[in-house]
Design an enzyme around this catalytic site. Structure first.
Site, PDB file in Angstrom:
ATOM      1  N   HIS A   1      29.224  49.614  32.194  1.00 22.23           N
ATOM      2  CA  HIS A   1      29.838  48.483  32.906  1.00 22.23           C
ATOM      3  C   HIS A   1      30.347  47.413  31.940  1.00 22.23           C
ATOM      4  CE1 HIS A   1      29.387  46.171  36.995  1.00 22.23           C
ATOM      5  NE2 HIS A   1      30.543  45.938  36.430  1.00 22.23           N
TER       6      HIS A   1
ATOM      7  N   SER B   1      39.993  44.552  40.747  1.00 25.81           N
ATOM      8  CA  SER B   1      40.629  43.302  41.202  1.00 25.81           C
ATOM      9  C   SER B   1      42.160  43.376  41.132  1.00 25.81           C
ATOM     10  CB  SER B   1      40.129  42.108  40.388  1.00 25.81           C
ATOM     11  OG  SER B   1      38.748  41.982  40.489  1.00 25.81           O
ATOM     12  N   PRO B   2      42.766  44.463  41.655  1.00 30.62           N
ATOM     13  CA  PRO B   2      44.228  44.600  41.561  1.00 30.62           C
ATOM     14  C   PRO B   2      44.975  43.573  42.414  1.00 30.62           C
ATOM     15  CG  PRO B   2      43.342  46.323  42.969  1.00 30.62           C
ATOM     16  CD  PRO B   2      42.166  45.614  42.373  1.00 30.62           C
TER      17      PRO B   2
ATOM     18  N   PHE C   1      46.131  37.542  46.009  1.00 26.99           N
ATOM     19  CA  PHE C   1      47.494  37.922  46.416  1.00 26.99           C
ATOM     20  C   PHE C   1      47.561  38.472  47.843  1.00 26.99           C
ATOM     21  CE2 PHE C   1      48.004  37.763  41.778  1.00 26.99           C
ATOM     22  CZ  PHE C   1      49.061  36.871  41.723  1.00 26.99           C
ATOM     23  N   SER C   2      46.386  38.689  48.452  1.00 31.35           N
ATOM     24  CA  SER C   2      46.445  39.021  49.881  1.00 31.35           C
ATOM     25  C   SER C   2      46.169  37.771  50.721  1.00 31.35           C
ATOM     26  CB  SER C   2      45.492  40.164  50.231  1.00 31.35           C
ATOM     27  OG  SER C   2      44.223  39.922  49.702  1.00 31.35           O
TER      28      SER C   2
ATOM     29  N   TYR D   1      25.407  45.458  41.284  1.00 29.49           N
ATOM     30  CA  TYR D   1      25.789  44.786  42.534  1.00 29.49           C
ATOM     31  C   TYR D   1      24.560  44.668  43.426  1.00 29.49           C
ATOM     32  CZ  TYR D   1      30.466  46.227  40.944  1.00 29.49           C
ATOM     33  OH  TYR D   1      31.604  46.448  40.200  1.00 29.49           O
TER      34      TYR D   1
END
Length: 349
Positions: A131, A210-211, A217-218, A64
């Site tokens: 990873h 990524s739930p 979904f938010s 990242y």
């Protein structure tokens, strides 16, 4: 219920003794890929707020930035009691000629670990993941080196990310794997057939990344617009114009159910993942305190097994438009990677 009223409970990851908060914080978005990077002070506010509400499990990676996220997390955890937080980071993703490459050779594993320790400013890493899987190096070689790092006290527990069932089984035979990090959400369910049962058979915890479907979904890209420099549409086909239009129907169904359960769409989607088992620790990311509070609130949304089925049925697999990664990135995911047999390995001289 109002978020922040309770401390997030704790869960065990794997059977080696690692215990973490039942919700973690995915830290990637604090500095890369999802829009503007936060200043250190802003990022520290998010991390300290998470900690004060019982979130003690922080997830980063040397990829990242690269490297900037680990440095940022290292600065942000200053002042937090080290023994009460669990730092997860990852190695293996590199760049060759501007393209993503993966390395799992022993020499690289060790150097990556030592560099991560330095950037994070810590003496040990609680959970160290590969990873992505290196298709040129037998997994036994990679985990063999990780095992040495455990013995030296540089890492406490070993994890894998986006690994196939065969890779997980072979890795676990060398040294117990504590966690598998893999995408799992209402619109990424393909691990349920093979990966989830195998993790349960071997006593390995599952860490869904990524739930919230990368924020979908938010309400990201549905209710809220994406920032100019947000590269979700480039990396993730489900956010591309035509697909996004089709996928909005799925969001609307989840939003309608959320009203019924007296929570937000994001909370319902996250609660669905959270309820998949007490060996499951989702790691939603966010850069904003109100979103963090909303995510924490998801841990207190109660759903029966029948309600869980109703939520899942609102997002049927055949109606999801677009793949979960671009063509370039999907090549490195669990269905597409195999690790060579150990017998093929020639140790470096």
């Amino acid at each position: 219920m109002a978020a922040g009223m309770h401390q997030v409970p704790r869960r065990k990851l794997g059977s080696q003794g690692l215990e973490v908060s039942a919700l973690g914080l995915g830290c990637m978005g604090l500095s890369t890929w999802y829009g503007k990077a936060l200043e250190e002070k802003e990022a520290a506010t998010v991390i300290h707020h998470a900690f004060n509400n019982g979130v003690t499990f922080f997830d980063t990676s040397d990829a990242y930035g690269p490297h900037t996220n680990e440095k940022l997390i290292g600065q942000c955890i200053q002042g937090l009691p080290r023994e009460k937080i669990q730092i997860a980071t990852k190695f293996a993703i590199t760049q060759v000629d501007g393209k993503m490459a993966v390395r799992g050779d022993a020499e690289y594993v060790r150097k990556a670990c030592e560099d991560s320790l330095e950037r994070l400013g810590v003496d040990y890493i609680d959970l160290y993941y590969q990873h992505r899987v290196d298709t040129k190096v037998p997994i036994e070689v990679t985990v063999g080196e990780l095992k040495k790092l455990v013995e030296e006290g540089k890492i406490k527990y070993i994890g894998l990310s986006e690994a196939s069932a065969d890779t997980i089984r072979r890795a676990h035979a060398v040294h117990p794997i504590s966690a598998v990090q893999i995408e799992w959400s209402l619109w990424a369910r393909d691990i349920e057939e093979e990966i989830v049962p195998l993790c349960r058979e071997l006593g390995i915890g599952i860490v869904p990344y990524s739930p919230l479907g990368r924020g979908f979904f938010s309400g990201k890209a549905v209710v809220e617009k994406l920032e100019e420099n947000d590269d979700r549409p480039q990396r993730y086909p489900r956010f591309q114009d035509e697909n996004l239009e089709k996928n909005k129907v799925l969001y609307q169904r989840v939003a309608a159910l959320a009203k019924k359960y007296n929570c937000t769409p994001g909370q319902l989607a996250l609660a669905w993942v959270y309820h998949q088992g007490d060996d499951v620790v989702p790691i939603p990311g966010t850069t904003k305190i109100p979103n963090l509070d909303e995510n924490i609130g998801a841990a207190f949304v109660k759903l029966t097994s029948e309600e869980l089925r109703e939520v899942a049925a609102a997002v049927p697999e055949h109606e999801i438009a677009g793949g979960r990664y671009s063509e370039e990135l999907v090549k490195h995911t669990w269905k597409h990677v195999t690790t060579p047999p150990l017998s093929s390995h020639v140790a470096p001289k």
